[in-house]
Motif scaffolding. Structure first.
Motif, PDB file in Angstrom:
ATOM      1  N   GLN A   1      13.639  13.932   4.044  1.00 58.98           N
ATOM      2  CA  GLN A   1      14.489  13.880   2.852  1.00 58.98           C
ATOM      3  C   GLN A   1      14.849  12.450   2.449  1.00 58.98           C
ATOM      4  N   ILE A   2      13.958  11.513   2.763  1.00 52.98           N
ATOM      5  CA  ILE A   2      14.139  10.130   2.314  1.00 52.98           C
ATOM      6  C   ILE A   2      13.567   9.964   0.917  1.00 52.98           C
ATOM      7  N   ILE A   3      12.421  10.577   0.688  1.00 53.25           N
ATOM      8  CA  ILE A   3      11.833  10.629  -0.652  1.00 53.25           C
ATOM      9  C   ILE A   3      11.961  12.065  -1.132  1.00 53.25           C
ATOM     10  N   ILE A   4      12.739  12.251  -2.207  1.00 54.54           N
ATOM     11  CA  ILE A   4      13.065  13.611  -2.633  1.00 54.54           C
ATOM     12  C   ILE A   4      12.828  13.866  -4.124  1.00 54.54           C
ATOM     13  N   HIS A   5      12.569  12.816  -4.904  1.00 54.86           N
ATOM     14  CA  HIS A   5      12.343  13.008  -6.337  1.00 54.86           C
ATOM     15  C   HIS A   5      11.563  11.821  -6.897  1.00 54.86           C
ATOM     16  N   LYS A   6      11.373  11.848  -8.201  1.00 48.86           N
ATOM     17  CA  LYS A   6      10.546  10.841  -8.866  1.00 48.86           C
ATOM     18  C   LYS A   6      11.060   9.431  -8.604  1.00 48.86           C
ATOM     19  N   GLU A   7      12.350   9.220  -8.686  1.00 48.80           N
ATOM     20  CA  GLU A   7      12.911   7.881  -8.557  1.00 48.80           C
ATOM     21  C   GLU A   7      12.701   7.301  -7.150  1.00 48.80           C
ATOM     22  N   THR A   8      12.889   8.132  -6.139  1.00 47.31           N
ATOM     23  CA  THR A   8      12.720   7.623  -4.774  1.00 47.31           C
ATOM     24  C   THR A   8      11.243   7.343  -4.466  1.00 47.31           C
ATOM     25  N   LEU A   9      10.359   8.138  -5.052  1.00 45.59           N
ATOM     26  CA  LEU A   9       8.931   7.880  -4.836  1.00 45.59           C
ATOM     27  C   LEU A   9       8.500   6.592  -5.510  1.00 45.59           C
ATOM     28  N   GLN A  10       8.917   6.387  -6.749  1.00 47.28           N
ATOM     29  CA  GLN A  10       8.489   5.168  -7.431  1.00 47.28           C
ATOM     30  C   GLN A  10       9.126   3.931  -6.798  1.00 47.28           C
ATOM     31  N   ASN A  11      10.337   4.070  -6.261  1.00 47.44           N
ATOM     32  CA  ASN A  11      10.955   2.945  -5.563  1.00 47.44           C
ATOM     33  C   ASN A  11      10.190   2.620  -4.285  1.00 47.44           C
ATOM     34  N   TRP A  12       9.735   3.646  -3.555  1.00 44.90           N
ATOM     35  CA  TRP A  12       8.937   3.429  -2.348  1.00 44.90           C
ATOM     36  C   TRP A  12       7.636   2.697  -2.690  1.00 44.90           C
ATOM     37  N   LEU A  13       6.998   3.103  -3.772  1.00 44.39           N
ATOM     38  CA  LEU A  13       5.749   2.460  -4.176  1.00 44.39           C
ATOM     39  C   LEU A  13       5.970   0.998  -4.541  1.00 44.39           C
ATOM     40  N   ILE A  14       7.030   0.733  -5.279  1.00 46.60           N
ATOM     41  CA  ILE A  14       7.311  -0.647  -5.704  1.00 46.60           C
ATOM     42  C   ILE A  14       7.604  -1.533  -4.497  1.00 46.60           C
ATOM     43  N   GLN A  15       8.430  -1.056  -3.573  1.00 52.57           N
ATOM     44  CA  GLN A  15       8.755  -1.848  -2.385  1.00 52.57           C
ATOM     45  C   GLN A  15       7.516  -2.063  -1.511  1.00 52.57           C
ATOM     46  N   SER A  16       6.663  -1.047  -1.420  1.00 50.80           N
ATOM     47  CA  SER A  16       5.430  -1.183  -0.636  1.00 50.80           C
ATOM     48  C   SER A  16       4.511  -2.224  -1.259  1.00 50.80           C
ATOM     49  N   LEU A  17       4.396  -2.208  -2.573  1.00 48.93           N
ATOM     50  CA  LEU A  17       3.543  -3.173  -3.264  1.00 48.93           C
ATOM     51  C   LEU A  17       4.068  -4.599  -3.094  1.00 48.93           C
ATOM     52  N   LYS A  18       5.370  -4.752  -3.116  1.00 45.05           N
ATOM     53  CA  LYS A  18       5.962  -6.087  -3.040  1.00 45.05           C
ATOM     54  C   LYS A  18       5.975  -6.646  -1.622  1.00 45.05           C
ATOM     55  N   TYR A  19       6.174  -5.767  -0.635  1.00 46.50           N
ATOM     56  CA  TYR A  19       6.414  -6.268   0.718  1.00 46.50           C
ATOM     57  C   TYR A  19       5.555  -5.613   1.806  1.00 46.50           C
ATOM     58  N   GLY A  20       4.847  -4.541   1.495  1.00 43.08           N
ATOM     59  CA  GLY A  20       4.175  -3.764   2.520  1.00 43.08           C
ATOM     60  C   GLY A  20       2.775  -4.239   2.866  1.00 43.08           C
ATOM     61  N   SER A  21       2.135  -3.452   3.722  1.00 42.14           N
ATOM     62  CA  SER A  21       0.811  -3.823   4.233  1.00 42.14           C
ATOM     63  C   SER A  21      -0.281  -3.751   3.180  1.00 42.14           C
ATOM     64  N   ILE A  22      -0.029  -3.082   2.058  1.00 45.04           N
ATOM     65  CA  ILE A  22      -1.045  -3.010   1.008  1.00 45.04           C
ATOM     66  C   ILE A  22      -1.333  -4.404   0.448  1.00 45.04           C
ATOM     67  N   ARG A  23      -0.358  -5.304   0.491  1.00 48.54           N
ATOM     68  CA  ARG A  23      -0.576  -6.683   0.048  1.00 48.54           C
ATOM     69  C   ARG A  23      -1.601  -7.375   0.949  1.00 48.54           C
ATOM     70  N   VAL A  24      -1.414  -7.227   2.255  1.00 47.19           N
ATOM     71  CA  VAL A  24      -2.335  -7.843   3.216  1.00 47.19           C
ATOM     72  C   VAL A  24      -3.719  -7.233   3.084  1.00 47.19           C
ATOM     73  N   GLU A  25      -3.763  -5.914   3.006  1.00 51.30           N
ATOM     74  CA  GLU A  25      -5.024  -5.194   2.872  1.00 51.30           C
ATOM     75  C   GLU A  25      -5.793  -5.661   1.631  1.00 51.30           C
ATOM     76  N   SER A  26      -5.086  -5.800   0.522  1.00 50.60           N
ATOM     77  CA  SER A  26      -5.726  -6.223  -0.725  1.00 50.60           C
ATOM     78  C   SER A  26      -6.213  -7.664  -0.644  1.00 50.60           C
ATOM     79  N   ALA A  27      -5.435  -8.515   0.027  1.00 52.54           N
ATOM     80  CA  ALA A  27      -5.843  -9.910   0.182  1.00 52.54           C
ATOM     81  C   ALA A  27      -7.111 -10.017   1.029  1.00 52.54           C
ATOM     82  N   VAL A  28      -7.227  -9.192   2.063  1.00 50.12           N
ATOM     83  CA  VAL A  28      -8.443  -9.177   2.878  1.00 50.12           C
ATOM     84  C   VAL A  28      -9.618  -8.647   2.066  1.00 50.12           C
ATOM     85  N   MET A  29      -9.358  -7.688   1.199  1.00 56.93           N
ATOM     86  CA  MET A  29     -10.407  -7.184   0.319  1.00 56.93           C
ATOM     87  C   MET A  29     -11.009  -8.312  -0.516  1.00 56.93           C
ATOM     88  N   LEU A  30     -10.165  -9.194  -1.033  1.00 59.02           N
ATOM     89  CA  LEU A  30     -10.646 -10.332  -1.815  1.00 59.02           C
ATOM     90  C   LEU A  30     -11.458 -11.298  -0.958  1.00 59.02           C
TER      91      LEU A  30
END
Length: 224
Positions: A35-64
């Protein structure tokens, strides 16, 4: 970007690409169950925080970096970054996801672009999806910036689709989320393009914990 390059990018980021991305939630299933992600707002906030600070940044940089080293025919450096990315995967589920999707894309490109086979032998079986994605973009002559934005958009779309099934959300809510995070995708892609090797780090401990706890869930729809 030419029309042909655009079509290649659309094909590479299409949900019909047979790599099994739909079977992974990357910890989202755990977060919904808790019950941490329960609606549209919490999901989009999770995505934004992941994009800004999460491992997807590192993964994408290695892709380049895989993109650049493939173009420059620096195979040893490409292999080194593939091994480095594997070592940064915090959990077995996340590593297996990256390897399984990478092997699936590598197998596909062996059929689509036979010239990749000599490299496939050196990368198989533990090749990360981001690395093969970068090689594919280089083979199809997609520009680095567009390839990166496509990679981030594809990642976001996959997690939104997972959220639609888990929370659940309506299809319209999913499209609203993707529009809402567009500015973040553009901003983050520009930042990733400028990351130096020593800057490749993330703060995705929330994802790590969610992934570790996934195997203990009473029921599971996804593999991560």
């Amino acid at each position: 970007m030419s029309s042909k390059q655009l079509l290649y990018l659309l094909q590479l980021t299409s949900p019909t690409l047979p790599v099994g991305a739909y079977s992974y939630s990357e910890g989202l299933e755990t977060l919904v169950t808790q019950q941490i992600i329960i609606h549209k707002e919490t999901l989009q906030n999770w995505l934004i925080q992941s994009l800004k600070y999460g491992s997807i940044r590192v993964e994408s940089a290695v892709m380049l970096r895989a993109y650049d080293y493939f173009i420059n025919n620096e195979l040893e450096s490409l292999i080194k970054w593939n091994q480095w990315l594997s070592a940064t995967r915090e959990t077995q589920e996340l590593r297996n996801q990256s390897w399984q999707m990478g092997q699936s894309l590598l197998k596909l490109f062996n059929e689509l672009q036979p010239e990749i086979k000599p490299i496939s032998i050196k990368l198989y079986p533990n090749c990360n999806y981001a690395v093969v994605f970068g090689i594919a973009g280089a083979i199809w002559n997609i520009s680095r910036q567009e390839l990166l934005l496509g990679y981030l958009q594809s990642w976001s779309s996959n997690l939104v689709n997972a959220g639609l099934r888990l929370i659940p959300l309506g299809q319209t809510d999913g499209q609203k989320i993707l529009i809402y995070i567009q500015d973040t995708l553009i901003q983050v892609s520009q930042e990733i393009l400028e990351l130096k090797d020593e800057d490749l780090r993330g703060w995705g401990w929330g994802l790590s914990l969610a992934s570790m706890q996934h195997e203990t869930l009473y029921t599971r729809l996804f593999r991560s």
